[in-house]
Scaffold this active site. Structure first.
Site, mmCIF file in Angstrom:
data_model
loop_
_atom_site.group_PDB
_atom_site.id
_atom_site.type_symbol
_atom_site.label_atom_id
_atom_site.label_comp_id
_atom_site.label_asym_id
_atom_site.label_seq_id
_atom_site.Cartn_x
_atom_site.Cartn_y
_atom_site.Cartn_z
ATOM 1 N N ARG A 226 0.854 -1.192 0.000
ATOM 2 C CA ARG A 226 0.000 0.000 0.000
ATOM 3 C C ARG A 226 0.890 1.243 0.000
ATOM 4 O O ARG A 226 1.962 1.264 0.617
ATOM 5 C CB ARG A 226 -0.889 0.033 1.253
ATOM 6 C CG ARG A 226 -2.040 -0.958 1.230
ATOM 7 C CD ARG A 226 -3.110 -0.592 0.182
ATOM 8 N NE ARG A 226 -4.246 -1.499 0.178
ATOM 9 C CZ ARG A 226 -4.392 -2.540 -0.650
ATOM 10 N NH1 ARG A 226 -3.471 -2.825 -1.550
ATOM 11 N NH2 ARG A 226 -5.486 -3.291 -0.609
ATOM 12 N N HIS A 274 -0.981 0.062 -9.744
ATOM 13 C CA HIS A 274 -1.648 -0.875 -8.818
ATOM 14 C C HIS A 274 -2.168 -2.089 -9.599
ATOM 15 O O HIS A 274 -3.360 -2.418 -9.540
ATOM 16 C CB HIS A 274 -2.787 -0.180 -8.065
ATOM 17 C CG HIS A 274 -3.190 -0.921 -6.813
ATOM 18 N ND1 HIS A 274 -3.570 -0.282 -5.665
ATOM 19 C CD2 HIS A 274 -3.269 -2.246 -6.532
ATOM 20 C CE1 HIS A 274 -3.870 -1.188 -4.726
ATOM 21 N NE2 HIS A 274 -3.689 -2.389 -5.247
HETATM 22 P P1 NDP Z 1 -1.590 -11.856 4.771
HETATM 23 O O1 NDP Z 1 -2.514 -11.373 5.825
HETATM 24 O O2 NDP Z 1 -1.714 -13.259 4.301
HETATM 25 O O3 NDP Z 1 -0.073 -11.660 5.263
HETATM 26 C C1 NDP Z 1 0.345 -10.542 5.960
HETATM 27 C C2 NDP Z 1 1.769 -10.760 6.475
HETATM 28 O O4 NDP Z 1 2.231 -9.534 7.059
HETATM 29 C C3 NDP Z 1 1.835 -11.828 7.579
HETATM 30 O O5 NDP Z 1 3.015 -12.589 7.451
HETATM 31 C C4 NDP Z 1 1.869 -10.984 8.842
HETATM 32 O O6 NDP Z 1 2.524 -11.587 9.952
HETATM 33 C C5 NDP Z 1 2.692 -9.792 8.388
HETATM 34 N N1 NDP Z 1 2.468 -8.639 9.271
HETATM 35 C C6 NDP Z 1 1.306 -8.006 9.557
HETATM 36 N N2 NDP Z 1 1.507 -7.031 10.450
HETATM 37 C C7 NDP Z 1 2.818 -7.039 10.738
HETATM 38 C C8 NDP Z 1 3.639 -6.274 11.599
HETATM 39 N N3 NDP Z 1 3.141 -5.285 12.366
HETATM 40 N N4 NDP Z 1 4.957 -6.563 11.666
HETATM 41 C C9 NDP Z 1 5.477 -7.567 10.917
HETATM 42 N N5 NDP Z 1 4.751 -8.344 10.065
HETATM 43 C C10 NDP Z 1 3.434 -8.076 9.988
HETATM 44 O O7 NDP Z 1 -1.723 -10.844 3.552
HETATM 45 P P2 NDP Z 1 -1.519 -11.124 1.965
HETATM 46 O O8 NDP Z 1 -0.189 -11.755 1.800
HETATM 47 O O9 NDP Z 1 -2.691 -11.803 1.380
HETATM 48 O O10 NDP Z 1 -1.520 -9.622 1.398
HETATM 49 C C11 NDP Z 1 -0.599 -8.652 1.848
HETATM 50 C C12 NDP Z 1 -0.986 -7.286 1.306
HETATM 51 O O11 NDP Z 1 -0.695 -7.190 -0.087
HETATM 52 C C13 NDP Z 1 -2.471 -6.916 1.359
HETATM 53 O O12 NDP Z 1 -2.847 -6.498 2.667
HETATM 54 C C14 NDP Z 1 -2.566 -5.792 0.346
HETATM 55 O O13 NDP Z 1 -2.358 -4.546 0.971
HETATM 56 C C15 NDP Z 1 -1.411 -6.079 -0.618
HETATM 57 N N6 NDP Z 1 -1.894 -6.417 -1.970
HETATM 58 C C16 NDP Z 1 -1.475 -5.667 -3.044
HETATM 59 C C17 NDP Z 1 -1.868 -5.990 -4.315
HETATM 60 C C18 NDP Z 1 -1.363 -5.240 -5.494
HETATM 61 O O14 NDP Z 1 -1.816 -5.471 -6.615
HETATM 62 N N7 NDP Z 1 -0.409 -4.350 -5.362
HETATM 63 C C19 NDP Z 1 -2.788 -7.111 -4.579
HETATM 64 C C20 NDP Z 1 -3.153 -7.844 -3.392
HETATM 65 C C21 NDP Z 1 -2.726 -7.487 -2.135
HETATM 66 P P3 NDP Z 1 1.973 -12.961 10.603
HETATM 67 O O15 NDP Z 1 2.376 -14.024 9.604
HETATM 68 O O16 NDP Z 1 2.698 -13.076 11.884
HETATM 69 O O17 NDP Z 1 0.483 -12.798 10.721
HETATM 70 C C1 OXD Z 2 -5.942 -6.056 -2.985
HETATM 71 C C2 OXD Z 2 -5.421 -5.142 -3.969
HETATM 72 O O1 OXD Z 2 -5.890 -5.758 -1.808
HETATM 73 O O2 OXD Z 2 -5.872 -5.196 -5.107
HETATM 74 O O3 OXD Z 2 -6.405 -7.138 -3.390
HETATM 75 O O4 OXD Z 2 -4.526 -4.347 -3.675
#
Ligand code: NDP
Ligand code: OXD
Length: 311
Positions: A226, A274
């Site tokens: 993000r 994006h």
């Molecule tokens: P998940 O919820 O599966 O994974 C999130 C990861 O981040 C986990 O490993 C989590 O730790 C870690 N995390 C969360 N908070 C913290 C913190 N404070 N400190 C350290 N690590 C942290 O999410 P996804 O992998 O499915 O997606 C990640 C992000 O990707 C989405 O939230 C979205 O914003 C972005 N995205 C972007 C897209 C694009 O096209 N650019 C498309 C889709 C998503 P833990 O394993 O311990 O829970």
């Molecule tokens: C999502 C994205 O969160 O598109 O899926 O960024």
């Protein structure tokens, strides 16, 4: 036979095919498009993207809200009904796209492909010394559904891969770090940094002068999570100072990225709109329909958001 009502509200997206797809996947349900001012017919579920607050206000009895993206940060800024479960997309075809995108960004930077392309355009025939892969360790922030797939894809190209998450994780072949206390050690050991964290109060502005400055010299940022993870001015300063060699950015604080934003023309930045991993309607409809059936039978579904953690 299922008797339930599902509302669809997808701001800025073509919604008709989602209504039809969900209706076909759940023939016993009534699936309809939410329209402002059409009266309040209680619904059981809503499938949403940036829904209006009015929809949430008039549906206090929703059993679940299905977000058609992986990130729920925008949804959680709204006032949600008190007892409604929030469910995000859990991969649904996104992790392979993210692995493609990040691998190409890492490889493009590591192999200096943009320099070769520029030299060829100006009639050159560049022959560069090979760079040593061992000098380009890649740190992946976030080892969830997307981050762990990206880490594995980079391993397949023999990069040294490190990962950082909130709670301790184990990913084969990846040096895993966890928690705020291990963040600096993780950054110090990384030269290329990939951000795949959810946007939460803990992770907002996490890509800043201090953290990016802790990367190895000649560092490179890939932000696909993000825009609000990144302090734009800090990135620009570190690029100017030469501590960072460049960045690939897919997400921005304001989207669409304003025409006059300094990122637009910056020679050290690669920008995309994006589009790193986009929602695939067919896969997503199948996933959401399957989860509705599971919830109807009293089961638990993956991708349920923990509202305390905000992801
Ligand atoms: P998940 O919820 O599966 O994974 C999130 C990861 O981040 C986990 O490993 C989590 O730790 C870690 N995390 C969360 N908070 C913290 C913190 N404070 N400190 C350290 N690590 C942290 O999410 P996804 O992998 O499915 O997606 C990640 C992000 O990707 C989405 O939230 C979205 O914003 C972005 N995205 C972007 C897209 C694009 O096209 N650019 C498309 C889709 C998503 P833990 O394993 O311990 O829970
Ligand atoms: C999502 C994205 O969160 O598109 O899926 O960024």
């Amino acid at each position: 036979m299922v008797h339930m009502h599902i509302l669809v509200s997808l701001q800025g997206l073509e919604s008709g095919s989602w209504v039809e797809g969900l209706q076909a996947a759940l023939p016993g349900a009534k699936v309809s498009l939410w329209q402002p001012g059409t009266g309040h017919v209680p619904a059981d579920y809503a499938v949403v993207w940036q829904p209006p607050q009015a929809l949430l206000d008039e549906q206090p009895g929703l059993r679940a809200l299905f977000n058609i993206g992986a990130g729920v940060d925008a949804l959680l800024r709204l006032k949600l009904p008190a007892h409604t479960r929030v469910v995000r997309l859990d991969d649904a075809g996104m992790s392979v796209q993210m692995a493609e995108y990040v691998s190409q960004a890492v490889i493009r930077h590591f192999r200096q492909i943009e320099l070769d392309e520029a030299d060829m355009r100006s009639q050159g025939w560049p022959q560069r010394e090979p760079r040593r892969r061992a000098e380009f360790p890649v740190g992946v922030m976030g080892l969830g559904v997307l981050g762990s797939r990206v880490a594995q894809a980079l391993k397949a190209f023999d990069f040294q891969v490190l990962g950082w998450s909130r709670s301790p994780r184990s990913v084969a072949g990846v040096a895993c770090y966890a928690g705020a206390e291990q963040l600096t050690a993780f950054l110090n050991a990384s030269r290329i940094l990939v951000c795949l964290l959810p946007l939460t109060p803990q992770t907002e502005n996490i890509l800043n002068r201090e953290t990016l400055g802790a990367l190895q010299p000649g560092g490179y940022l890939i932000n696909v999570a993000r825009g609000r993870h990144l302090v734009d001015a800090d990135l620009l300063a570190l690029l100017d100072q030469g501590h960072l060699a460049g960045a690939t950015l897919d997400v921005f604080r304001e989207e669409p990225l304003p025409q006059d934003h300094p990122f637009r023309q910056h020679p050290k930045l690669v920008l995309t709109p994006h589009s790193a991993a986009i929602t695939l309607p067919e896969d997503s409809i199948a996933q959401i329909a399957g989860k509705i059936m599971t919830l109807e039978q009293g089961g638990q579904v993956a991708g349920t958001v923990d509202l305390q953690r905000a992801y």
